[in-house]
Motif scaffolding. Structure first.
Motif, mmCIF file in Angstrom:
data_model
loop_
_atom_site.group_PDB
_atom_site.id
_atom_site.type_symbol
_atom_site.label_atom_id
_atom_site.label_comp_id
_atom_site.label_asym_id
_atom_site.label_seq_id
_atom_site.Cartn_x
_atom_site.Cartn_y
_atom_site.Cartn_z
ATOM 1 N N GLU A 1 0.814 -1.042 -0.075
ATOM 2 C CA GLU A 1 0.028 -0.077 0.016
ATOM 3 C C GLU A 1 0.680 1.334 -0.137
ATOM 4 O O GLU A 1 0.602 2.402 -0.323
ATOM 5 C CB GLU A 1 -0.954 0.074 1.275
ATOM 6 C CG GLU A 1 -2.124 -1.137 0.902
ATOM 7 C CD GLU A 1 -3.122 -1.242 2.022
ATOM 8 O OE1 GLU A 1 -3.115 -0.076 2.910
ATOM 9 O OE2 GLU A 1 -3.791 -2.350 2.290
ATOM 10 N N GLU A 2 2.202 1.011 0.270
ATOM 11 C CA GLU A 2 2.959 2.361 0.176
ATOM 12 C C GLU A 2 3.642 2.600 -1.329
ATOM 13 O O GLU A 2 4.159 3.704 -1.432
ATOM 14 C CB GLU A 2 4.109 2.069 1.037
ATOM 15 C CG GLU A 2 3.728 2.194 2.614
ATOM 16 C CD GLU A 2 4.905 2.103 3.539
ATOM 17 O OE1 GLU A 2 6.064 2.828 3.367
ATOM 18 O OE2 GLU A 2 5.111 1.075 4.250
ATOM 19 N N LEU A 3 3.207 1.477 -2.077
ATOM 20 C CA LEU A 3 3.669 1.843 -3.488
ATOM 21 C C LEU A 3 2.766 2.641 -4.259
ATOM 22 O O LEU A 3 1.622 3.032 -3.945
ATOM 23 C CB LEU A 3 3.642 0.648 -4.260
ATOM 24 C CG LEU A 3 4.604 -0.648 -3.786
ATOM 25 C CD1 LEU A 3 4.239 -1.848 -4.529
ATOM 26 C CD2 LEU A 3 6.024 0.110 -4.300
ATOM 27 N N ASN A 4 3.161 3.607 -5.277
ATOM 28 C CA ASN A 4 2.474 4.582 -6.070
ATOM 29 C C ASN A 4 1.130 3.705 -6.691
ATOM 30 O O ASN A 4 0.048 4.596 -6.547
ATOM 31 C CB ASN A 4 3.189 5.161 -7.020
ATOM 32 C CG ASN A 4 4.084 6.322 -6.814
ATOM 33 O OD1 ASN A 4 4.994 6.519 -7.496
ATOM 34 N ND2 ASN A 4 3.942 6.956 -5.638
ATOM 35 N N GLN A 5 1.311 2.583 -7.351
ATOM 36 C CA GLN A 5 0.279 1.928 -7.769
ATOM 37 C C GLN A 5 -0.947 1.542 -6.996
ATOM 38 O O GLN A 5 -2.109 1.569 -7.445
ATOM 39 C CB GLN A 5 0.711 0.618 -8.665
ATOM 40 C CG GLN A 5 1.079 -0.314 -7.596
ATOM 41 C CD GLN A 5 1.632 -1.523 -8.154
ATOM 42 O OE1 GLN A 5 1.331 -2.038 -9.409
ATOM 43 N NE2 GLN A 5 3.028 -2.163 -7.986
ATOM 44 N N HIS A 6 -0.629 1.686 -5.893
ATOM 45 C CA HIS A 6 -1.617 1.373 -4.613
ATOM 46 C C HIS A 6 -2.002 2.825 -3.788
ATOM 47 O O HIS A 6 -2.661 2.647 -2.613
ATOM 48 C CB HIS A 6 -1.427 0.397 -3.544
ATOM 49 C CG HIS A 6 -0.913 -0.916 -4.278
ATOM 50 N ND1 HIS A 6 -1.967 -1.639 -4.712
ATOM 51 C CD2 HIS A 6 0.023 -1.736 -4.657
ATOM 52 C CE1 HIS A 6 -1.590 -2.914 -5.289
ATOM 53 N NE2 HIS A 6 -0.397 -2.773 -5.207
ATOM 54 N N GLY A 7 -1.458 3.987 -4.246
ATOM 55 C CA GLY A 7 -2.058 5.110 -3.628
ATOM 56 C C GLY A 7 -0.811 5.578 -2.611
ATOM 57 O O GLY A 7 -1.159 6.589 -2.052
ATOM 58 N N GLY A 8 0.245 4.955 -2.558
ATOM 59 C CA GLY A 8 1.452 5.289 -1.442
ATOM 60 C C GLY A 8 2.319 6.211 -2.214
ATOM 61 O O GLY A 8 2.410 6.443 -3.543
ATOM 62 N N PRO A 9 3.631 6.728 -1.453
ATOM 63 C CA PRO A 9 4.534 7.327 -1.943
ATOM 64 C C PRO A 9 5.503 6.973 -2.807
ATOM 65 O O PRO A 9 6.483 7.415 -3.484
ATOM 66 C CB PRO A 9 5.172 8.308 -0.769
ATOM 67 C CG PRO A 9 4.807 7.106 0.331
ATOM 68 C CD PRO A 9 3.670 6.501 0.011
ATOM 69 N N GLU B 1 7.001 -6.102 -5.989
ATOM 70 C CA GLU B 1 5.914 -6.669 -5.177
ATOM 71 C C GLU B 1 5.991 -8.233 -4.810
ATOM 72 O O GLU B 1 6.315 -8.652 -5.815
ATOM 73 C CB GLU B 1 4.780 -6.115 -5.944
ATOM 74 C CG GLU B 1 3.289 -6.014 -4.886
ATOM 75 C CD GLU B 1 2.335 -5.448 -5.672
ATOM 76 O OE1 GLU B 1 1.084 -6.351 -5.429
ATOM 77 O OE2 GLU B 1 2.380 -4.794 -6.415
ATOM 78 N N LEU B 2 6.423 -8.610 -3.597
ATOM 79 C CA LEU B 2 6.618 -9.955 -3.149
ATOM 80 C C LEU B 2 5.180 -10.768 -2.989
ATOM 81 O O LEU B 2 5.503 -11.887 -3.827
ATOM 82 C CB LEU B 2 7.442 -10.042 -1.953
ATOM 83 C CG LEU B 2 8.766 -9.250 -1.771
ATOM 84 C CD1 LEU B 2 9.268 -9.350 -0.599
ATOM 85 C CD2 LEU B 2 9.746 -9.856 -2.996
ATOM 86 N N THR B 3 4.283 -10.279 -2.625
ATOM 87 C CA THR B 3 3.197 -11.030 -2.352
ATOM 88 C C THR B 3 2.007 -9.889 -2.661
ATOM 89 O O THR B 3 2.402 -8.586 -2.727
ATOM 90 C CB THR B 3 3.078 -11.533 -0.993
ATOM 91 O OG1 THR B 3 2.952 -10.393 0.024
ATOM 92 C CG2 THR B 3 4.160 -12.548 -0.443
ATOM 93 N N GLY B 4 0.779 -10.282 -2.379
ATOM 94 C CA GLY B 4 -0.158 -9.206 -2.379
ATOM 95 C C GLY B 4 -0.141 -8.212 -1.355
ATOM 96 O O GLY B 4 -1.022 -7.231 -1.442
ATOM 97 N N THR B 5 0.481 -8.482 -0.185
ATOM 98 C CA THR B 5 0.510 -7.395 0.932
ATOM 99 C C THR B 5 2.074 -6.907 1.242
ATOM 100 O O THR B 5 2.238 -5.913 1.782
ATOM 101 C CB THR B 5 0.148 -7.970 2.392
ATOM 102 O OG1 THR B 5 0.711 -9.165 2.579
ATOM 103 C CG2 THR B 5 -1.442 -8.460 1.952
ATOM 104 N N LEU B 6 2.973 -7.455 0.666
ATOM 105 C CA LEU B 6 4.208 -7.154 0.755
ATOM 106 C C LEU B 6 5.227 -6.640 -0.068
ATOM 107 O O LEU B 6 5.257 -7.342 -1.299
ATOM 108 C CB LEU B 6 5.042 -8.149 1.517
ATOM 109 C CG LEU B 6 6.476 -8.279 2.156
ATOM 110 C CD1 LEU B 6 6.252 -7.156 3.416
ATOM 111 C CD2 LEU B 6 7.082 -9.580 2.769
#
Length: 109
Positions: free
Chosen positions: A25-33, A41-46
């Motif tokens: 969620e910290e990635l740009n593609q998920h709205g993060g910076p 992306e390692l997993t759906g959450t990490l």
């Protein structure tokens, strides 16, 4: 000393010592910076900063020469583990030692 530059502006040892995992969620593609290109992306959450699982580790966002003039190329957008890392902490001192840098004394600057 206040007139000297902050030691993190030339160190970079932490960026070349540890694996950096954080929420996708910290990635740009998920709205993060965090810019998508410097992480995987390692997993759906990490996610993980590219280069931090290499041997020896070196974050893809680290620029310059360790111990001389090193800096984070995405400092304003760095992930939470980097934001939470404390200069002068035990982990900082271990990273500096690992790269042959003297321990920080009398921190904070």
């Amino acid at each position: 000393m206040k007139d000297e530059p902050h030691p993190c502006l030339r160190c970079g040892a932490c960026c070349a010592s540890f694996r950096v995992d954080f929420s996708v969620e910290e990635l740009n593609q998920h709205g993060g910076p965090v810019p998508d290109g410097v992480a995987v992306e390692l997993t759906g959450t990490l996610s993980r900063m590219r280069g931090t699982d290499h041997q020896p580790p070196r974050c893809a966002a680290l620029t310059g020469t360790l111990g001389q003039a090193a800096r984070c190329g995405i400092y304003e957008w760095r992930p939470s583990p980097c934001r939470e890392f404390e200069a002068g902490s035990d982990a900082c001192q271990r990273a500096r030692h690992r790269h042959g840098l003297a321990p920080l004394a009398d921190f904070p600057w």
